[in-house]
Design a protein around this motif. Sequence first.
Motif, PDB file in Angstrom:
ATOM      1  N   LYS A  23       0.964  -1.243   0.061  1.00  0.00           N
ATOM      2  CA  LYS A  23      -0.030   0.095  -0.219  1.00  0.00           C
ATOM      3  C   LYS A  23       0.882   1.271  -0.079  1.00  0.00           C
ATOM      4  N   ILE A  26       2.432   1.411  -3.496  1.00  0.00           N
ATOM      5  CA  ILE A  26       1.551   1.643  -4.539  1.00  0.00           C
ATOM      6  C   ILE A  26       0.947   3.338  -4.586  1.00  0.00           C
ATOM      7  N   PHE A  30       2.074   4.398  -8.127  1.00  0.00           N
ATOM      8  CA  PHE A  30       1.017   3.708  -8.916  1.00  0.00           C
ATOM      9  C   PHE A  30      -0.311   4.464  -8.656  1.00  0.00           C
ATOM     10  N   ASN A  31      -0.305   5.933  -8.676  1.00  0.00           N
ATOM     11  CA  ASN A  31      -1.400   6.420  -8.187  1.00  0.00           C
ATOM     12  C   ASN A  31      -2.078   7.212  -9.580  1.00  0.00           C
ATOM     13  N   THR A  35      -6.228   1.379  -7.424  1.00  0.00           N
ATOM     14  CA  THR A  35      -5.412   0.256  -6.785  1.00  0.00           C
ATOM     15  C   THR A  35      -5.936  -0.306  -5.655  1.00  0.00           C
ATOM     16  N   LEU A  47      -6.526  -4.159  -1.581  1.00  0.00           N
ATOM     17  CA  LEU A  47      -5.573  -3.773  -2.708  1.00  0.00           C
ATOM     18  C   LEU A  47      -6.247  -4.634  -4.034  1.00  0.00           C
ATOM     19  N   GLY A  49      -6.018  -5.202  -8.672  1.00  0.00           N
ATOM     20  CA  GLY A  49      -5.141  -5.446  -9.753  1.00  0.00           C
ATOM     21  C   GLY A  49      -4.115  -6.558  -9.117  1.00  0.00           C
ATOM     22  N   TRP A  51      -2.032  -6.724  -7.052  1.00  0.00           N
ATOM     23  CA  TRP A  51      -1.493  -7.042  -5.599  1.00  0.00           C
ATOM     24  C   TRP A  51      -2.533  -7.834  -4.771  1.00  0.00           C
ATOM     25  N   TYR A  97      -6.458  -5.380 -17.046  1.00  0.00           N
ATOM     26  CA  TYR A  97      -6.028  -4.276 -15.830  1.00  0.00           C
ATOM     27  C   TYR A  97      -4.778  -3.763 -16.033  1.00  0.00           C
ATOM     28  N   ALA A 101      -4.129   0.061 -16.500  1.00  0.00           N
ATOM     29  CA  ALA A 101      -3.367   0.984 -15.589  1.00  0.00           C
ATOM     30  C   ALA A 101      -2.130   1.643 -16.172  1.00  0.00           C
TER      31      ALA A 101
END
Length: 193
Positions: A23, A26, A30-31, A35, A47, A49, A51, A97, A101
């Motif tokens: 977390k 991410i 990965f924002n 997510t 979470l 995807g 994850w 996904y 993403a």
Amino acid sequence: MRLPLIAPADLTEEQKPLYADMKKGIGSDFNAFVTVAPEGTPQAGALMGPWNPWLHEPRIGGAIWELTKAMTMEATLPDDVRQIAILVTGAHFDAAYEIYAHIAVAEVDKIDDATLATLVSGSRPDGLTREQGIGYDVAYALVNGGVLPEPVYRIAVSTFGQHGANELIYLVGLYALVSMTLNGFNVPLPEKD
């Protein structure tokens, strides 16, 4: 989705530290896309995807997460080259996904819609820079199987250096693994508001 999302309250002791680390990572890297399950849903904070499947198997998922962090947080390749290689890989495996993403990330990097549409259709876009074209060629050759052709390898090394060429090859391998995770567990796209 073949594996249920794991709400934070339902995490095991083995999953909790991995969840916290994922977390945190991410949130910083990965924002550009969804997510985490939104508030107001039964699995709020879970979470999504790749994850989520990784959390279901913390020993294996933790190892994949460490590789993901190394490939993301210590990246030396230009981000547009990375995104092109990732999208070539995701498109080859039709990993919804991953495509979703990394289109979002590529848009932040100012890669235009025509280029993105061509990439995810499985074709080589016109107008790529030299570096982007090399990223495309390496990823395309690798996902289509066999030994990376010598001229493609040599131009990757001469352009990005040995470390950069290595990184590009590992990146394609990582996102092939991410694609298999997403497809194997039928990971859905986040619902639109």
